[in-house]
Design a protein around this motif. Structure first.
Motif, PDB file in Angstrom:
ATOM      1  N   GLY A   1      -4.662  35.598  25.070  1.00 60.85           N
ATOM      2  CA  GLY A   1      -5.636  34.565  25.422  1.00 60.85           C
ATOM      3  C   GLY A   1      -5.533  33.379  24.487  1.00 60.85           C
ATOM      4  N   PHE A   2      -5.859  32.197  24.995  1.00 61.54           N
ATOM      5  CA  PHE A   2      -5.855  31.017  24.138  1.00 61.54           C
ATOM      6  C   PHE A   2      -7.129  30.220  24.360  1.00 61.54           C
ATOM      7  CE2 PHE A   2      -4.212  29.297  28.104  1.00 61.54           C
ATOM      8  CZ  PHE A   2      -4.766  28.029  28.165  1.00 61.54           C
ATOM      9  N   GLU A   3      -7.541  29.520  23.312  1.00 64.02           N
ATOM     10  CA  GLU A   3      -8.706  28.638  23.388  1.00 64.02           C
ATOM     11  C   GLU A   3      -8.356  27.289  22.778  1.00 64.02           C
ATOM     12  OE1 GLU A   3     -13.469  28.379  22.194  1.00 64.02           O
ATOM     13  OE2 GLU A   3     -12.341  30.233  21.828  1.00 64.02           O
ATOM     14  N   VAL A   4      -8.721  26.243  23.497  1.00 66.86           N
ATOM     15  CA  VAL A   4      -8.606  24.872  23.011  1.00 66.86           C
ATOM     16  C   VAL A   4     -10.018  24.327  22.855  1.00 66.86           C
ATOM     17  CG1 VAL A   4      -7.718  22.564  23.455  1.00 66.86           C
ATOM     18  CG2 VAL A   4      -6.401  24.561  24.171  1.00 66.86           C
ATOM     19  N   ASP A   5     -10.299  23.711  21.708  1.00 69.43           N
ATOM     20  CA  ASP A   5     -11.670  23.330  21.387  1.00 69.43           C
ATOM     21  C   ASP A   5     -11.684  21.961  20.725  1.00 69.43           C
ATOM     22  OD1 ASP A   5     -14.631  24.304  20.391  1.00 69.43           O
ATOM     23  OD2 ASP A   5     -13.560  23.329  18.750  1.00 69.43           O
ATOM     24  N   TYR A   6     -12.638  21.128  21.150  1.00 69.84           N
ATOM     25  CA  TYR A   6     -12.887  19.856  20.459  1.00 69.84           C
ATOM     26  C   TYR A   6     -14.284  19.898  19.867  1.00 69.84           C
ATOM     27  CZ  TYR A   6     -14.608  15.142  19.749  1.00 69.84           C
ATOM     28  OH  TYR A   6     -15.211  14.025  19.200  1.00 69.84           O
ATOM     29  N   THR A   7     -14.382  19.539  18.584  1.00 65.99           N
ATOM     30  CA  THR A   7     -15.657  19.501  17.886  1.00 65.99           C
ATOM     31  C   THR A   7     -15.749  18.198  17.108  1.00 65.99           C
ATOM     32  OG1 THR A   7     -15.681  21.903  17.622  1.00 65.99           O
ATOM     33  CG2 THR A   7     -17.106  20.629  16.164  1.00 65.99           C
ATOM     34  N   GLY A   8     -16.858  17.496  17.252  1.00 69.78           N
ATOM     35  CA  GLY A   8     -17.010  16.241  16.519  1.00 69.78           C
ATOM     36  C   GLY A   8     -18.407  15.684  16.646  1.00 69.78           C
ATOM     37  N   GLY A   9     -18.546  14.433  16.272  1.00 78.59           N
ATOM     38  CA  GLY A   9     -19.842  13.775  16.338  1.00 78.59           C
ATOM     39  C   GLY A   9     -19.765  12.372  15.783  1.00 78.59           C
TER      40      GLY A   9
ATOM     41  N   ASP B   1     -28.511   4.738  11.815  1.00 77.57           N
ATOM     42  CA  ASP B   1     -28.942   5.458  10.625  1.00 77.57           C
ATOM     43  C   ASP B   1     -29.791   6.678  10.990  1.00 77.57           C
ATOM     44  OD1 ASP B   1     -27.643   3.660   9.016  1.00 77.57           O
ATOM     45  OD2 ASP B   1     -29.437   2.463   8.585  1.00 77.57           O
ATOM     46  N   GLU B   2     -30.498   6.608  12.116  1.00 74.79           N
ATOM     47  CA  GLU B   2     -31.394   7.688  12.515  1.00 74.79           C
ATOM     48  C   GLU B   2     -30.829   8.583  13.615  1.00 74.79           C
ATOM     49  OE1 GLU B   2     -32.348   4.440  12.780  1.00 74.79           O
ATOM     50  OE2 GLU B   2     -33.418   4.256  10.857  1.00 74.79           O
ATOM     51  N   PHE B   3     -29.836   8.109  14.362  1.00 81.52           N
ATOM     52  CA  PHE B   3     -29.400   8.787  15.573  1.00 81.52           C
ATOM     53  C   PHE B   3     -27.975   9.301  15.430  1.00 81.52           C
ATOM     54  CE2 PHE B   3     -28.480   8.285  20.377  1.00 81.52           C
ATOM     55  CZ  PHE B   3     -28.834   9.611  20.600  1.00 81.52           C
ATOM     56  N   PHE B   4     -27.820  10.625  15.611  1.00 83.86           N
ATOM     57  CA  PHE B   4     -26.504  11.268  15.561  1.00 83.86           C
ATOM     58  C   PHE B   4     -26.237  11.975  16.874  1.00 83.86           C
ATOM     59  CE2 PHE B   4     -24.001  15.156  14.854  1.00 83.86           C
ATOM     60  CZ  PHE B   4     -22.835  14.609  14.334  1.00 83.86           C
ATOM     61  N   LEU B   5     -24.990  11.929  17.343  1.00 80.52           N
ATOM     62  CA  LEU B   5     -24.594  12.628  18.562  1.00 80.52           C
ATOM     63  C   LEU B   5     -23.446  13.573  18.246  1.00 80.52           C
ATOM     64  CD1 LEU B   5     -24.792  13.044  21.637  1.00 80.52           C
ATOM     65  CD2 LEU B   5     -23.083  11.207  21.896  1.00 80.52           C
ATOM     66  N   GLY B   6     -23.703  14.883  18.368  1.00 78.32           N
ATOM     67  CA  GLY B   6     -22.674  15.887  18.193  1.00 78.32           C
ATOM     68  C   GLY B   6     -22.077  16.269  19.536  1.00 78.32           C
ATOM     69  N   ILE B   7     -20.808  16.689  19.519  1.00 75.89           N
ATOM     70  CA  ILE B   7     -20.096  17.013  20.755  1.00 75.89           C
ATOM     71  C   ILE B   7     -19.255  18.273  20.542  1.00 75.89           C
ATOM     72  CG2 ILE B   7     -18.495  16.195  22.532  1.00 75.89           C
ATOM     73  CD1 ILE B   7     -19.023  13.343  21.507  1.00 75.89           C
ATOM     74  N   ASN B   8     -19.277  19.160  21.538  1.00 73.21           N
ATOM     75  CA  ASN B   8     -18.403  20.325  21.535  1.00 73.21           C
ATOM     76  C   ASN B   8     -17.918  20.581  22.962  1.00 73.21           C
ATOM     77  OD1 ASN B   8     -18.742  23.903  20.845  1.00 73.21           O
ATOM     78  ND2 ASN B   8     -16.969  22.588  20.625  1.00 73.21           N
ATOM     79  N   ALA B   9     -16.630  20.776  23.140  1.00 72.93           N
ATOM     80  CA  ALA B   9     -16.057  21.126  24.435  1.00 72.93           C
ATOM     81  C   ALA B   9     -14.953  22.141  24.205  1.00 72.93           C
ATOM     82  CB  ALA B   9     -15.506  19.888  25.143  1.00 72.93           C
ATOM     83  N   ALA B  10     -14.837  23.123  25.105  1.00 72.67           N
ATOM     84  CA  ALA B  10     -13.838  24.170  24.904  1.00 72.67           C
ATOM     85  C   ALA B  10     -13.397  24.747  26.236  1.00 72.67           C
ATOM     86  CB  ALA B  10     -14.396  25.286  24.013  1.00 72.67           C
TER      87      ALA B  10
END
Length: 350
Positions: A221-229, A234-243
């Motif tokens: 099995g294989f997994e490809v994953d993107y993680t970031g943000g 200054d107040e607003f952060f957006l995190g992202i995950n896709a796999a």
């Protein structure tokens, strides 16, 4: 399951990793003062279903941890670390339901007392190269085992069905200009004390400025994953995950994407929303009725508040899981397509 990565290939890759880093060993050493540190967390929570009974443990979202009804325990996490001039170690121990769930695939599960989350040594070969040898938490995904390092207390489906930990040898490279890379040879996923199969997994990561593309191959099995943000203000952060994960040997796969917008209202209080779409085939991740097979989708929305009082974090949370089929149970114990629940967690860090 059979793996395509055989024993000889694993040995060759390990030798190749060591060979690559020896060229960097001549870099000038920096004088540092060796130090020992001790840190960790303690957490507990209360959880209740809104649209389902609360007298059965099984009625909960299909993700990991934070699934028990009523007043419930998380874990005590104790981390001892030693940082020398060039070498050091980390011994990360867990006690409690969350910790037990995190190491569920250990072949020596009972012999080690269900307590070893991470146990590794490392060598800073140069300013640009670090070797790590032992058991370490996974490099894939946005969320982690420690509740103090996640904004939401309950976890995503993407986190729950990716790997938790690996045991092996990895090499991290600082490539300069905010670029980084990692290569690893490891036991099959989640086999953390020893290798009972003779198979090996390989992993790789490419990073740039806080964004990471990850790859893992283990036992067919294989997994490809993107993680970031991104800091949008200054107040607003957006995190992202896709796999995306696929194992054709057993005809199991999953894919998904999760967004983590978080807004700091003050220095001590923030609001965060996790919106996740997750689809799977014959994994059993979504269905809580044990009656469905084939393709299933779920859209889960989790709203979490995070209030800080010194070293204590309080997290009230509301979660709604909505599936493509009747994967949950309602208050009349009939199959239904959605589940609403609430949770309140307290996490102390030291």
């Amino acid at each position: 399951m059979k793996t395509i990565i055989n024993t000889n290939f694993g040995k060759i890759l390990a030798i190749a990793i060591i060979s690559m880093v020896t060229f960097s060993a001549s870099a000038q050493e920096e004088e540092t003062t060796p130090k020992f540190s001790f840190s960790g967390t303690v957490d507990a929570y209360y959880r209740a279903n809104i649209t389902a009974p609360n007298d059965e443990e099984a009625i909960a979202p299909g993700s990991s941890f934070a699934q028990l009804p009523g007043f419930s325990l998380g874990m005590a996490n104790l981390i001892a670390a030693y940082e020398g001039e060039k070498v050091g170690f980390v011994a990360d121990l867990v006690f409690g339901p969350r910790g037990t769930d995190a190491i569920f695939e250990s072949p020596m599960y009972s012999a080690t007392g269900d307590i070893i989350n991470q146990l590794y040594v490392y060598w800073n070969v140069s300013d640009a190269v670090t070797l790590t040898f032992g058991n370490f938490n996974t490099f894939l995904g946005y969320e982690v085992i420690s509740p103090a390092a996640n904004f939401n207390y309950s976890t995503s489906y993407l986190f729950s069905y990716g790997p938790f930990s690996h045991t092996g040898l990895k090499a991290d490279f600082d490539l300069g200009n905010e670029w980084s890379a990692m290569v690893a040879v490891m036991n099959p996923t989640d086999l953390t004390e020893f290798n009972p199969t003779g198979d090996y997994a390989v992993g790789a990561q490419l990073g740039y400025s806080g964004q990471f593309l990850n790859f893992l191959y283990s036992q067919g099995g294989f997994e490809v994953d993107y993680t970031g943000g991104f800091d949008l203000s200054d107040e607003f952060f957006l995190g992202i995950n896709a796999a995306y994960f696929d194992n054709s040997d057993v005809e199991v796969d999953f894919a998904g994407v999760a967004l983590y917008p978080q807004y700091a209202i003050s220095d001590t209080f923030s609001l965060g929303l996790r919106g996740e779409y997750f689809t799977e085939t014959d994994l059993g991740a979504i269905d809580q009725t044990d009656s469905l097979t084939g393709d299933l989708d779920v859209f889960a929305v989790t709203l979490t508040g995070s209030a800080t009082i010194g070293n204590l974090i309080l997290k009230p949370e509301v979660r709604l899981d909505s599936a493509s089929e009747d994967a949950f149970i309602d208050n009349d114990l009939a199959p239904t397509g959605s589940l609403a629940s609430v949770l309140f967690a307290a996490i102390y860090s030291f």
